[in-house]
Design a protein around this motif. Structure first.
Motif, mmCIF file in Angstrom:
data_model
loop_
_atom_site.group_PDB
_atom_site.id
_atom_site.type_symbol
_atom_site.label_atom_id
_atom_site.label_comp_id
_atom_site.label_asym_id
_atom_site.label_seq_id
_atom_site.Cartn_x
_atom_site.Cartn_y
_atom_site.Cartn_z
ATOM 1 N N SER A 224 61.714 -37.436 -54.142
ATOM 2 C CA SER A 224 62.296 -38.864 -53.658
ATOM 3 C C SER A 224 62.761 -38.732 -52.271
ATOM 4 O O SER A 224 62.578 -39.737 -51.526
ATOM 5 C CB SER A 224 63.777 -39.200 -54.440
ATOM 6 N N THR A 225 62.824 -37.555 -51.723
ATOM 7 C CA THR A 225 62.728 -37.241 -50.228
ATOM 8 C C THR A 225 61.887 -36.229 -49.759
ATOM 9 O O THR A 225 61.762 -35.086 -50.364
ATOM 10 C CB THR A 225 64.138 -36.873 -49.904
ATOM 11 N N THR A 227 59.780 -34.212 -46.659
ATOM 12 C CA THR A 227 59.994 -33.512 -45.117
ATOM 13 C C THR A 227 58.717 -33.392 -44.364
ATOM 14 O O THR A 227 57.591 -32.830 -44.902
ATOM 15 C CB THR A 227 60.661 -32.033 -45.330
ATOM 16 N N TYR A 260 58.036 -45.848 -41.881
ATOM 17 C CA TYR A 260 59.064 -45.302 -42.633
ATOM 18 C C TYR A 260 60.083 -44.755 -41.865
ATOM 19 O O TYR A 260 59.879 -44.309 -40.699
ATOM 20 C CB TYR A 260 58.830 -44.076 -43.635
ATOM 21 N N GLY A 262 63.106 -42.202 -40.486
ATOM 22 C CA GLY A 262 63.269 -40.841 -40.742
ATOM 23 C C GLY A 262 64.285 -40.268 -40.019
ATOM 24 O O GLY A 262 64.807 -41.161 -38.984
ATOM 25 N N LYS A 294 63.250 -35.898 -42.449
ATOM 26 C CA LYS A 294 63.429 -36.308 -43.763
ATOM 27 C C LYS A 294 62.948 -37.699 -43.831
ATOM 28 O O LYS A 294 63.642 -38.714 -43.183
ATOM 29 C CB LYS A 294 65.057 -36.061 -44.319
ATOM 30 N N VAL A 295 62.399 -37.960 -44.783
ATOM 31 C CA VAL A 295 61.950 -39.537 -45.195
ATOM 32 C C VAL A 295 62.104 -39.726 -46.411
ATOM 33 O O VAL A 295 61.528 -38.893 -47.311
ATOM 34 C CB VAL A 295 60.493 -39.649 -44.673
ATOM 35 N N LYS A 296 62.634 -40.966 -46.857
ATOM 36 C CA LYS A 296 62.776 -41.489 -48.273
ATOM 37 C C LYS A 296 61.418 -41.813 -48.809
ATOM 38 O O LYS A 296 60.573 -42.379 -48.022
ATOM 39 C CB LYS A 296 63.759 -42.528 -48.295
ATOM 40 N N ASN A 297 60.829 -41.246 -49.925
ATOM 41 C CA ASN A 297 59.586 -41.641 -50.322
ATOM 42 C C ASN A 297 59.663 -42.592 -51.661
ATOM 43 O O ASN A 297 60.383 -42.869 -52.403
ATOM 44 C CB ASN A 297 59.257 -40.286 -50.981
#
Length: 311
Positions: A224-225, A227, A260, A262, A294-297
């Motif tokens: 869900s998150t 890197t 996105y 980040g 960190k990026v929400k997927n």
């Protein structure tokens, strides 16, 4: 070593693009994720193992069972040994009851003698009895009192001896109870519980196979998150800080990007390498630093996918 070579290639490509004044981003790298390898905590046959690669599993869910019948039998045996200890203990009641009955009889004798003494004392005041009769009565009372003292001591000794004997026997139960607790703990490990919520990446075992302590069963990661491990030059280092929001881009077709938000969560404290592909003196002086973002997927980002960063 593979990560270092990959970093060198990515950083070199990034710096070369900068040199050609065609860069559309400030840094680039690949996506990675924290992976957890779940291993067996028990040796035995996998009775069940109901997962497949790609499954999304919540934390704490039991996804498999390891045969622990042998441990269960060991636990039953130890518990039976604890019960057997109770049969070895001596019953204090019959022995003490006999002495207590004797003490009751002696007390009755003493009461009668004391009443007789009182009567003799009254007669003596009226000159109807002699002093010898009173002395004889006191002697009888003294004998009975001594007998009662001996009987009471016998009761105390009997209780002490039996108590000591029983404590010695029952003390053997403490280590056995600890052994039961150990076996119960091992039996709990027969259930393979998922330690973290995430997606199954790789499955290493199948139901019916033998496993052992420490043997990997499957690999899971929270997707869900993601890197993004990217690389920036020394001149860009002063432009970034922890918790700084950035834009992350991934390919969306041939000439399009998916964007996105980040957040920078880690910055290397020293340069990892100096790219050897840089030819000019100025560019050879540039050191490359790793950063993690960190990026929400939303499901489109995959492990190992290439990503770009705009500071």
């Amino acid at each position: 070593m593979k990560k270092m070579i990959t970093g060198v290639v990515m950083a070199a490509a990034f710096l070369t693009a900068c040199n050609g004044n065609k860069a559309t981003h400030d840094a680039s790298g690949t996506f990675e994720v924290d992976e957890v390898i779940v291993s067996s905590e028990l040796t035995g046959k996998l009775l069940s193992f109901d997962i497949t690669e790609g499954d999304s599993i919540p934390k704490g869910k039991v996804i498999g069972t390891i045969d622990a019948e042998n441990l269960s039998l060991q636990k039953d045996q130890v518990q039976a040994s604890i019960e057997a200890l109770k049969e070895k203990t001596a019953d204090l009641t019959p022995q003490v009851k006999l002495l207590q009955d004797q003490l009751t009889v002696q007390q009755s004798q003493l009461d009668n003698l004391l009443r007789e003494k009182k009567r003799i004392e009254n007669l003596l005041k009226q000159d109807a009895a002699t002093g010898k009769q009173l002395d004889d009565m006191n002697a009888q009372i003294d004998v009975v009192q001594k007998q009662m003292t001996v009987t009471q001591q016998q009761i105390n000794v009997q209780r002490s001896n039996v108590g000591t004997q029983n404590r010695s026997i029952l003390s053997e139960g403490k280590p056995l109870e600890k052994r039961v607790a150990q076996l119960e703990d091992q039996l709990k490990r027969a259930a393979v519980a998922n330690p973290v919520g995430g997606t199954v990446i790789t499955k290493y075992a199948e139901a019916g196979e033998m496993t052992s302590v420490g043997k990997a069963l499957y690999k899971i990661a929270d997707l869900s998150t993601m890197t993004l491990r990217a690389y920036i030059t020394g001149s860009q280092l002063s432009q970034v800080k922890l918790n700084q929001p950035v834009k992350v881009l991934i390919d969306n077709g041939a000439n399009a990007y998916r964007e996105y938000p980040g957040v920078i969560t880690w910055i290397a404290d020293k340069a990892e390498f100096t790219p050897k592909t840089i030819q000019t003196k100025e560019e050879r002086a540039n050191l490359v630093y790793a950063v993690k973002i960190k990026v929400k997927n939303d499901g489109f980002i995959k492990i190992g996918m290439y990503g770009e960063v705009k500071l």
